[in-house]
Scaffold this active site. Structure first.
Site, PDB file in Angstrom:
ATOM      1  N   CYS A 116       0.823  -1.092  -0.017  1.00 52.32           N
ATOM      2  CA  CYS A 116       0.036  -0.058   0.088  1.00 52.32           C
ATOM      3  C   CYS A 116       0.827   1.246   0.159  1.00 52.32           C
ATOM      4  O   CYS A 116       0.450   2.401  -0.246  1.00 52.32           O
ATOM      5  CB  CYS A 116      -1.051  -0.042   1.103  1.00 52.32           C
ATOM      6  SG  CYS A 116      -2.119  -1.309   1.071  1.00 52.32           S
ATOM      7  N   HIS A 253      -3.548   7.311   2.029  1.00 51.85           N
ATOM      8  CA  HIS A 253      -3.760   6.193   1.627  1.00 51.85           C
ATOM      9  C   HIS A 253      -5.316   5.872   2.074  1.00 51.85           C
ATOM     10  O   HIS A 253      -5.553   5.977   3.403  1.00 51.85           O
ATOM     11  CB  HIS A 253      -2.763   5.089   2.039  1.00 51.85           C
ATOM     12  CG  HIS A 253      -3.364   3.638   2.005  1.00 51.85           C
ATOM     13  ND1 HIS A 253      -3.661   3.382   0.552  1.00 51.85           N
ATOM     14  CD2 HIS A 253      -3.275   2.603   2.827  1.00 51.85           C
ATOM     15  CE1 HIS A 253      -4.129   2.043   0.801  1.00 51.85           C
ATOM     16  NE2 HIS A 253      -3.955   1.484   2.254  1.00 51.85           N
ATOM     17  N   ASN A 283      -9.983  -0.169  -0.195  1.00 57.29           N
ATOM     18  CA  ASN A 283      -8.395   0.091  -0.180  1.00 57.29           C
ATOM     19  C   ASN A 283      -8.005  -0.378  -1.563  1.00 57.29           C
ATOM     20  O   ASN A 283      -8.020  -1.716  -1.670  1.00 57.29           O
ATOM     21  CB  ASN A 283      -7.922  -0.749   0.911  1.00 57.29           C
ATOM     22  CG  ASN A 283      -6.542  -0.472   1.331  1.00 57.29           C
ATOM     23  OD1 ASN A 283      -5.909  -0.180   0.395  1.00 57.29           O
ATOM     24  ND2 ASN A 283      -6.293  -1.023   2.427  1.00 57.29           N
TER      25      ASN A 283
END
Ligand code: UT7
Length: 326
Positions: A116, A253, A283
């Site tokens: 990520c 994020h 996500n």
């Protein structure tokens, strides 16, 4: 101050696959509910790539849009860095597949794997080429098909992730060497390999010879995210010679609305300065920051010249932050 070459983001583009999976859709197959997912994460839906859509297709679409926004074409591109955890193939790098599909000339192309945090790592990597005169037109892409890594019987993870891609064009522009310059002004990158067990995929080429499934101790990752990201953000701001308070937009994020709010609160960032796409995108790992940036520009909130703060945390654990002036 002496004049310096800055790596400037000159174009941004995003692409989301058409397939939409709502929380209610998931509640039909796992023991969860729309209410639980929305309350604990802020997620309402996620996108899912078609079965015959590899991650390079998502990346190419985002790249085309970023190039158009920058007023460039594939013929200008001399560096492609793709941040992905879900490559088309074990090799070659997805970046070289993107190069071929775009029709970009022979240049430099490789992938960055920091899960990520991949987009922040990739941006910093590209900065090393652009600011040193080794690239005149770089594409930095975050692209993921995270739904391909899900164990669809694990309600603790399968409700959290989605597919998508975001891209930026980065070009060298001479600046004054001040914090008023456009460009990537400050970075802080971090990794702590001792925390692997908190978030990982339980398969791989040289171990199980399988792709594996994503495994996560969600509440542990949550705790580390809020504490560690705040330190990296402060360090990135210091690297840029700026205060966090001078940032116009915070583009984190997009893992969980509660993490976004927790980090913003810890850093004293006003909630109105936070760009959040987690409700619609979920996500998307390395794609989430450039997708959120694209969204903020498209809806007119983020404008050229503004100061942006990006941050991410992911498997590794890795995390990092970047301060840039658009
Ligand atoms: O991008 C990479 C980084 N990843 C992240 O940042 C994710 C970080 N973690 C999180 O976002 C949160 O920890 C989660 C959303 C994953 C979980 O939220 P939580 O508030 O930390 O819940 P929890 O893991 O402590 O679980 C609480 C309860 C458990 O039930 P019991 O043991 O209390 O009976 C879970 O089994 O919630 C249960 N649960 C669910 N219930 C309904 C977990 N997932 C679900 C679900 N639906 N999907």
């Amino acid at each position: 101050m002496s004049r310096v070459v800055r790596s400037v983001v000159t174009g941004v583009g995003g692409y989301l696959p058409e397939g939409v999976v709502t929380n209610d859709d998931l509640a039909k197959t796992v023991d969860t509910s729309d209410e639980w997912i929305r309350e604990r994460t802020g997620i309402r839906q996620r996108r899912k790539a078609a079965d015959d859509q590899p991650v390079s297709d998502l990346a190419v679409e985002a790249a085309r849009r970023a190039l158009a926004a920058a007023g460039r074409t594939a013929a200008d591109v001399d560096l492609i860095v793709v941040a992905t955890t879900t490559p088309d193939l074990t090799f070659p790098a997805t970046a070289t597949i993107v190069q071929r599909k775009l029709g970009a000339p022979i240049g430099i192309a490789f992938d960055v794997q920091a899960v990520c945090s991949g987009f922040v790592y990739a941006l910093s990597t590209a900065d090393g080429f652009v600011a040193r005169g080794r690239s005149k037109c770089a594409l930095v892409i975050g692209a993921e098909c995270m739904t391909r890594l899900m164990d669809w019987t694990d309600r603790g993870t399968c409700v959290l992730f989605g597919d998508g891609a975001g891209a930026v064009v980065v070009e060298p522009v001479e600046g004054e060497g001040t914090t008023e310059d456009r460009g990537l002004l400050g970075f802080a990158l971090r990794a702590d390999g001792t925390k692997q067990d908190l978030l990982y995929v339980d398969g791989g080429v040289s171990t199980t010879r399988t792709t594996g499934y994503l495994r996560m101790q969600g509440n542990q990752v949550f705790r580390h995210a809020v504490v560690n990201i705040s330190e990296a953000v402060t360090a990135a701001a210091a690297d840029a010679g700026l205060e966090v308070s001078s940032v116009d937009w915070f583009i984190p994020h997009q893992a969980n609305q509660r993490i976004l709010e927790g980090v913003a609160k810890r850093l004293g960032i006003d909630e109105h300065k936070v760009i959040s796409t987690v409700a619609e995108h979920a996500n998307t790992s390395a794609a989430s920051i450039p997708l959120a940036l694209d969204q903020g520009i498209a809806d007119g909130r983020i404008k050229p010249g503004q100061l942006l703060l990006l941050e991410a945390m992911g498997g590794g654990l890795t995390w990092g932050a970047c301060v840039l002036r658009l």
